[in-house]
Design a protein around this motif. Sequence first.
Motif, mmCIF file in Angstrom:
data_model
loop_
_atom_site.group_PDB
_atom_site.id
_atom_site.type_symbol
_atom_site.label_atom_id
_atom_site.label_comp_id
_atom_site.label_asym_id
_atom_site.label_seq_id
_atom_site.Cartn_x
_atom_site.Cartn_y
_atom_site.Cartn_z
ATOM 1 N N LEU A 83 -38.982 -25.399 -36.379
ATOM 2 C CA LEU A 83 -37.774 -25.796 -35.593
ATOM 3 C C LEU A 83 -36.947 -26.813 -35.861
ATOM 4 O O LEU A 83 -37.166 -27.935 -36.437
ATOM 5 N N PRO A 84 -35.652 -26.582 -36.128
ATOM 6 C CA PRO A 84 -34.759 -27.510 -36.522
ATOM 7 C C PRO A 84 -34.520 -28.630 -35.189
ATOM 8 O O PRO A 84 -35.060 -28.478 -34.443
ATOM 9 N N LEU A 96 -31.428 -24.470 -42.683
ATOM 10 C CA LEU A 96 -31.451 -22.784 -42.647
ATOM 11 C C LEU A 96 -31.201 -22.371 -44.237
ATOM 12 O O LEU A 96 -31.423 -21.164 -44.521
ATOM 13 N N ASP A 97 -30.638 -23.374 -45.102
ATOM 14 C CA ASP A 97 -30.111 -23.104 -46.377
ATOM 15 C C ASP A 97 -29.244 -21.588 -46.327
ATOM 16 O O ASP A 97 -29.214 -20.890 -47.263
ATOM 17 N N LEU A 152 -17.223 -18.203 -37.314
ATOM 18 C CA LEU A 152 -18.671 -17.853 -37.644
ATOM 19 C C LEU A 152 -18.919 -16.966 -38.485
ATOM 20 O O LEU A 152 -18.371 -16.052 -38.766
ATOM 21 N N THR A 153 -19.986 -16.987 -39.555
ATOM 22 C CA THR A 153 -20.343 -16.205 -40.485
ATOM 23 C C THR A 153 -21.143 -15.004 -39.685
ATOM 24 O O THR A 153 -21.285 -15.107 -38.661
ATOM 25 N N ASP A 154 -21.577 -13.905 -40.479
ATOM 26 C CA ASP A 154 -22.389 -12.824 -39.722
ATOM 27 C C ASP A 154 -23.733 -13.400 -39.267
ATOM 28 O O ASP A 154 -24.227 -13.341 -38.164
ATOM 29 N N GLN A 155 -24.265 -14.298 -40.187
ATOM 30 C CA GLN A 155 -25.482 -15.103 -39.947
ATOM 31 C C GLN A 155 -25.359 -16.099 -38.648
ATOM 32 O O GLN A 155 -26.234 -16.083 -37.852
ATOM 33 N N GLY A 156 -24.370 -16.677 -38.565
ATOM 34 C CA GLY A 156 -24.054 -17.820 -37.773
ATOM 35 C C GLY A 156 -23.739 -16.871 -36.473
ATOM 36 O O GLY A 156 -24.057 -17.673 -35.489
#
Length: 302
Positions: free
Chosen positions: A10-11, A53-54, A67-71
Amino acid sequence: MDVPTRRRLLPSLNAIRTFEAVARHQSFTHAAAELYVTQSAASRLVRSLETYLDLPLFVRVSRRIELTDQGRFYADLVRDALDRIEAGTMELISTRDGGGTLSIGMLPTFGTRWLIPRLSAFQALYPDIVLNLVSNDGPLDFAAQKIDVAVRFGHGGWPDAIAEPLMSEEVVVVCSPAIMAGRHPLSDFDALEHHRLIRHATRPDAWNHWFRSIDVTPAALHWGPTLEHFYMVIQAAIAGLGIALLPRLLVEDEIQRRALIVPYDVRVTGPGAYYVVSPKAKAELMRVRAFRRWIIETSKAA
């Protein structure tokens, strides 16, 4: 025997909270103001999360961030998790003395005719739960309406919610005794052509469904008033403004005291069903689980 320990991947919670706020506002400035930190601190926390998360969570486009798609995927996941943590925390605080408030969204006529007369049984089982009833039959918005659980009619599939079926609905044609004693009593289906048919605003296809179910094609239809609530439809039918098609469970009292007559001995199940619906973030709260369990059992016994 020693229980093996597992370190959670967990971050930082501060970084998570900051990322969720920035994603929601699409702004570091507004998120920082909400969290009472500086804009540079908010930016630094999000960068630390991206490093952890890199992968990038935002792209910077001129003065804007997106936001990116991952974001976007992570923002939805984080928001749901934080909602659940918040709801669980509020639940523990509100029920630490065995109480708490349960806000129930109810359909107006269903609530007054079916639910409220039975709620004393729930209150007897859970005397420390305070009930708050919110009457509404429009779009279901748990956050805006500030409700924990609702009863709705439909086909299931409410977004971000858990919906459990309660009961189907038998619909009956009803009219005033004056119509049955008039020039065109409803002695057969053709007699409907001489009367106006009252409609419910949220069930525009109800009459067509009824005709299809009994395999009748009327030569002509004459529409009467379209009304917003079932109790308005009931009163219009009693007043002789037309013929109504109503859920039997909502007009049982009027039928028993012959304020309304059921002229046709046919059984038709309406499209859809009643559901108890709760948002996923609150579905496991103790008071919500208790109400869902109670109303499902009660509907089976009805």
